[in-house]
Write an enzyme that holds these catalytic residues in place. Structure first.
Site, PDB file in Angstrom:
ATOM      1  N   HIS B 122     -13.019 -14.359 -55.967  1.00  0.00           N
ATOM      2  CA  HIS B 122     -12.851 -15.280 -54.847  1.00  0.00           C
ATOM      3  C   HIS B 122     -11.420 -15.811 -54.896  1.00  0.00           C
ATOM      4  O   HIS B 122     -10.708 -15.631 -55.877  1.00  0.00           O
ATOM      5  CB  HIS B 122     -13.894 -16.405 -54.855  1.00  0.00           C
ATOM      6  CG  HIS B 122     -13.899 -17.274 -56.075  1.00  0.00           C
ATOM      7  ND1 HIS B 122     -14.264 -18.596 -56.050  1.00  0.00           N
ATOM      8  CD2 HIS B 122     -13.572 -16.992 -57.347  1.00  0.00           C
ATOM      9  CE1 HIS B 122     -14.168 -19.095 -57.258  1.00  0.00           C
ATOM     10  NE2 HIS B 122     -13.769 -18.156 -58.062  1.00  0.00           N
ATOM     11  N   ASP B 199     -14.521 -16.412 -65.266  1.00  0.00           N
ATOM     12  CA  ASP B 199     -14.911 -17.351 -64.218  1.00  0.00           C
ATOM     13  C   ASP B 199     -16.439 -17.316 -64.140  1.00  0.00           C
ATOM     14  O   ASP B 199     -17.019 -16.368 -63.621  1.00  0.00           O
ATOM     15  CB  ASP B 199     -14.270 -16.928 -62.898  1.00  0.00           C
ATOM     16  CG  ASP B 199     -14.726 -17.784 -61.723  1.00  0.00           C
ATOM     17  OD1 ASP B 199     -15.657 -18.588 -61.892  1.00  0.00           O
ATOM     18  OD2 ASP B 199     -14.151 -17.635 -60.636  1.00  0.00           O
ATOM     19  N   GLN B 202     -20.550 -18.715 -60.934  1.00  0.00           N
ATOM     20  CA  GLN B 202     -21.835 -18.264 -60.381  1.00  0.00           C
ATOM     21  C   GLN B 202     -22.809 -17.817 -61.468  1.00  0.00           C
ATOM     22  O   GLN B 202     -23.896 -17.339 -61.169  1.00  0.00           O
ATOM     23  CB  GLN B 202     -21.601 -17.116 -59.391  1.00  0.00           C
ATOM     24  CG  GLN B 202     -20.756 -17.480 -58.180  1.00  0.00           C
ATOM     25  CD  GLN B 202     -21.455 -18.442 -57.233  1.00  0.00           C
ATOM     26  OE1 GLN B 202     -22.672 -18.601 -57.276  1.00  0.00           O
ATOM     27  NE2 GLN B 202     -20.680 -19.087 -56.381  1.00  0.00           N
ATOM     28  N   LYS B 225     -22.373 -26.265 -58.955  1.00  0.00           N
ATOM     29  CA  LYS B 225     -23.174 -25.048 -58.785  1.00  0.00           C
ATOM     30  C   LYS B 225     -24.262 -24.961 -59.846  1.00  0.00           C
ATOM     31  O   LYS B 225     -24.933 -23.948 -59.985  1.00  0.00           O
ATOM     32  CB  LYS B 225     -22.266 -23.815 -58.828  1.00  0.00           C
ATOM     33  CG  LYS B 225     -21.314 -23.767 -57.626  1.00  0.00           C
ATOM     34  CD  LYS B 225     -20.562 -22.480 -57.557  1.00  0.00           C
ATOM     35  CE  LYS B 225     -19.278 -22.608 -56.789  1.00  0.00           C
ATOM     36  NZ  LYS B 225     -19.287 -22.199 -55.418  1.00  0.00           N
ATOM     37  N   CYS B 363     -14.793 -16.970 -49.101  1.00  0.00           N
ATOM     38  CA  CYS B 363     -13.538 -17.125 -49.860  1.00  0.00           C
ATOM     39  C   CYS B 363     -13.239 -15.874 -50.674  1.00  0.00           C
ATOM     40  O   CYS B 363     -12.735 -15.946 -51.795  1.00  0.00           O
ATOM     41  CB  CYS B 363     -13.575 -18.352 -50.770  1.00  0.00           C
ATOM     42  SG  CYS B 363     -13.805 -19.872 -49.874  1.00  0.00           S
TER      43      CYS B 363
END
Lengths: 143, 405
Positions: B122, B199, B202, B225, B363
Site C-alpha cells: 500500500h 508491515d 493486516q 486494525k 491505497c
C-alpha cells in the site's frame, strides 16, 4: 429497492452515453480527475458567438460520473454561455444540498446531496466543463 | 469454541441500523470496530487518571505512566519481542514506516543502494521510499505479483544483489488477502545480512506474529486494525538498530537534557516518542491486546478461514463477479469486481442494504494497475463477522446486478 441515485435516467446515460467522443479541433478543453476513485472526464467544446455550439466528453468511471457527464452535455449544447454558467452554478448548489428546481434529466441528481460520498462523482464533469470554459487550469481534481 | 454471540455483544455498534437495515460491517481491513473494553479504557483514562506521563511526580501522573508503560509490556508479549525497549509507540503503520525510512534509511542508505518492496504494497510502504529515492538517489526494486495474487518468490530472490540494502514487505495484503511467506522472506534477508521491515498492519489481528521467530529487523502495525483506537501504532526494532538510529522528531520525551549548546537524546524507545503522545490511545491499545489475547489464536484463525472460504463460495455463485486474489494462503479480505460496474456504484448500493464494504483502490494504485483495473470492492472480516453477514452482502450484490441489468 428504492434508490434515488440509480434512477433509470442515470442507468440509461451510463449505458449509452450521449455526446461521447472528442472534438478536434475545439475551442475549449479540460480534463478532470477524481483521485479517490480514479474517475476521469475530458470535456471538449466548440464555443462560437458566446454559445456552446458543440460539447463532447470522454471518460471512465462510475455510473454516476459518466451519466452526469452525458446528461450535462445534453443540457448545455446550444446554450448561451451565461445560461450555461447559470446551469453550472445551479448544479453545484444542488450538489451542496441547496434546494433547486432542476429541469429535464438533470433532475436525476436532485437527491445527490443525500449521498455525500458520491457528490464528487456527480460534479466532476461540471467542474471540468467550468475549467474548460474559464480556461484557468486545464486539469482539475476533485480533491 | 468462540462464542460469537458473546463477542458481538462486546461491539454495541453492531446493533446499529443503517438505512433501516441491520448493519453488516465488512470493512475491517480499513479499521475494525472497537469493543466495550477498549472504549472503556479510553473513558477510564480521561475520567480517572488523566495526566501527562513521564514528567509528573504526582499520583495521577504516576498512574497514567504506569498504564501507558503497561501497554509496552503487552505489545512485547503479543509479538514476542525481547524487551519493551524494542517497542516504539507511533501514530500508526504509516508513521512507523516513515520513521524507519527517515531515521535508518536517510542515514544508512546512499545513492545506488537498492530497496526491495513488493507490487502489492500500500502507498505507505511505497511513497516514503520514493521520497528517500528523490532525496538520496536510492533505487526501488519491486517484487511482482502473480495473477492469483501471490508473491513471485523467484523474482524476490533474483532481485536481491549486493546492492540490496533494505527489504520492506507487507505480511498480509490489504487488497488481495494474500499471506506472504514472511518467514522465507526474512530468512533470505537475514542470510545476507539485509535489514527487513515487516508491515504487519493486516496480519496483527488475524494470526500470531512472532518477531523473534521471523527474526525481522523492524515491524510496524496500527492499533485501529486490531480492535484498538485510531492514531496509535507500534514500531518494533531490533535493539542494535534502534540504538544506532537518530531521532527524527525533536521535543518532549526524546530528550535527556537540553542546553542551548547541546541536547542529549534519550535512549530507545523514548528518543522516538517526541512530545506528549496519545496516552489514552496507547492505554486503549493495551485493552485491545488483552481482548485479542483472551481468545485462542487457533480458533480465531479457523473461524476466519471458514468465513473467507464461505465468502469465496457464495461470491463465486454471482454471475460476472470476479475475485481478485485467489492465493492459497489468504487472510482477512476478499476483493472482487463485477463486470463493468464500477466498485463505487457497488459500494453505494450495498450500503443501502446496510452492508459496509470498501471500494476503490485501497491505497494500492500500483497493484490495481498490475491487475489492469482501477478499483475493487472488498469485503474484509473480523472476529465478530458471521456467515449471515456474508449472505446479506450476497443479497445486496444481487440487487446491484438487478439495477445494472
Amino acid at each position: 429497492m428504492k434508490n434515488q441515485l440509480y434512477q433509470q435516467t442515470v442507468l440509461k446515460h451510463n449505458r449509452e452515453p450521449r455526446n461521447y467522443g472528442d472534438l478536434d479541433p475545439c475551442s475549449h478543453h479540460a480534463e478532470g480527475f477524481n483521485p479517490l476513485c480514479g474517475d476521469e472526464v475530458k470535456v471538449y467544446m466548440q464555443v462560437e458567438n458566446d454559445e456552446v455550439k458543440e460539447i463532447k466528453f470522454t471518460g471512465k468511471g462510475c455510473a454516476v460520473s459518466q451519466a452526469s457527464a452525458s446528461i450535462m452535455t445534453t443540457a448545455l449544447v446550444g446554450k448561451k454561455l451565461d445560461e450555461a454558467r447559470g446551469q453550472f452554478n445551479d448544479f453545484m448548489k444542488m450538489a451542496s444540498g441547496e434546494k433547486q428546481d432542476p429541469e429535464g434529466e438533470i433532475a436525476a441528481f436532485a437527491g445527490i446531496s443525500q449521498f455525500p460520498s458520491r457528490v464528487k462523482c456527480a460534479v466532476l464533469s461540471w467542474q471540468t466543463f467550468n475549467a474548460a470554459l474559464e480556461g484557468a487550469d486545464n486539469t482539475i481534481s476533485t480533491e | 469454541m468462540l462464542d460469537i454471540a458473546k463477542i458481538r455483544a462486546d461491539f454495541p455498534i453492531l446493533e446499529k441500523q443503517v438505512h433501516k437495515k441491520t448493519l453488516a460491517y465488512l470493512d475491517n481491513g480499513a479499521t475494525t470496530l472497537k469493543p466495550n473494553q477498549v472504549v472503556s479504557a479510553v473513558e477510564k483514562h480521561y475520567k480517572e487518571e488523566c495526566s501527562n506521563i513521564h514528567r509528573g511526580i504526582h499520583w495521577l501522573s504516576e498512574r497514567a505512566t504506569e498504564s501507558y508503560e503497561a501497554t509496552r509490556g503487552k505489545v512485547k508479549e503479543l509479538i514476542n519481542a525481547d524487551s519493551t525497549d524494542n517497542i516504539v509507540f507511533t501514530s500508526g503503520t504509516t508513521a512507523g514506516v516513515n520513521l524507519v525510512v527517515q531515521s535508518y534509511g536517510r542515514n544508512k542508505l546512499n545513492a545506488g543502494d537498492e530497496v526491495i518492496i513488493s507490487a502489492m504494497e500500500h502507498h505507505a510502504n511505497i511513497v516514503p521510499w520514493q521520497m528517500l529515492r528523490d532525496e538520496k538517489g536510492i533505487v526501488i526494486k519491486v517484487v511482482p505479483v502473480f495473477e492469483d495474487g501471490s508473491l513471485d518468490m523467484e523474482a524476490y530472490y533474483s532481485l536481491i544483489s549486493d546492492k540490496t540494502k533494505f527489504i520492506s514487505i507487507m505480511y498480509v495484503s490489504n487488497v488481495l488477502g494474500t499471506i506472504n511467506p514472511m518467514q522465507e522472506i526474512c530468512d533470505k534477508a537475514n542470510e545476507l545480512g539485509i535489514p527487513v521491515l515487516v508491515d504487519a498492519a493486516q496480519a496483527i489481528a488475524h494470526m500470531p506474529v512472532d518477531v523473534q521467530e521471523l527474526n525481522c529487523t523492524f515491524m510496524v502495525f496500527s492499533a485501529h486494525k486490531m480492535y484498538g483506537p485510531t492514531g496509535v501504532g507500534v514500531l518494533y526494532g531490533k535493539t542494535e538498530y534502534l540504538e544506532a538510529m537518530p531521532p527524527v522528531t525533536g521535543g518532549g520525551d526524546m530528550i535527556l537534557s537540553v542546553s542551548f549548546d547541546k541536547t542529549v537524546y534519550n535512549v530507545a524507545p523514548y528518543k522516538f516518542e517526541a512530545g506528549t503522545p496519545n496516552i489514552a490511545g496507547v492505554i486503549a491499545l493495551g485493552a485491545a491486546i488483552d481482548y485479542i489475547q483472551s481468545f485462542d489464536w487457533k480458533e480465531v484463525e479457523e473461524r476466519e478461514e471458514e468465513l473467507i472460504e464461505y465468502a469465496h463460495e457464495q461470491l463465486q455463485e454471482i454471475p460476472g463477479l470476479k475475485i481478485i486474489g485467489t492465493a492459497k494462503n489468504k487472510s482477512g479480505a476478499v476483493s472482487f469486481t463485477m463486470k463493468d460496474i464500477h466498485p463505487h456504484d457497488i459500494g453505494t448500493i450495498v450500503d443501502r442494504s446496510g452492508v459496509a464494504i470498501r471500494t476503490g483502490h485501497h491505497c494500492a494504485q500500483p497493484l490495481m494497475e498490475s491487475f489492469g483495473i482501477v478499483a475493487t470492492a472488498r469485503a474484509s472480516f473480523a472476529i465478530y463477522n458471521t456467515k449471515e453477514e456474508v449472505d446479506q452482502l450476497v443479497k445486496a450484490l444481487k440487487k446491484v446486478q438487478e439495477i445494472f441489468a
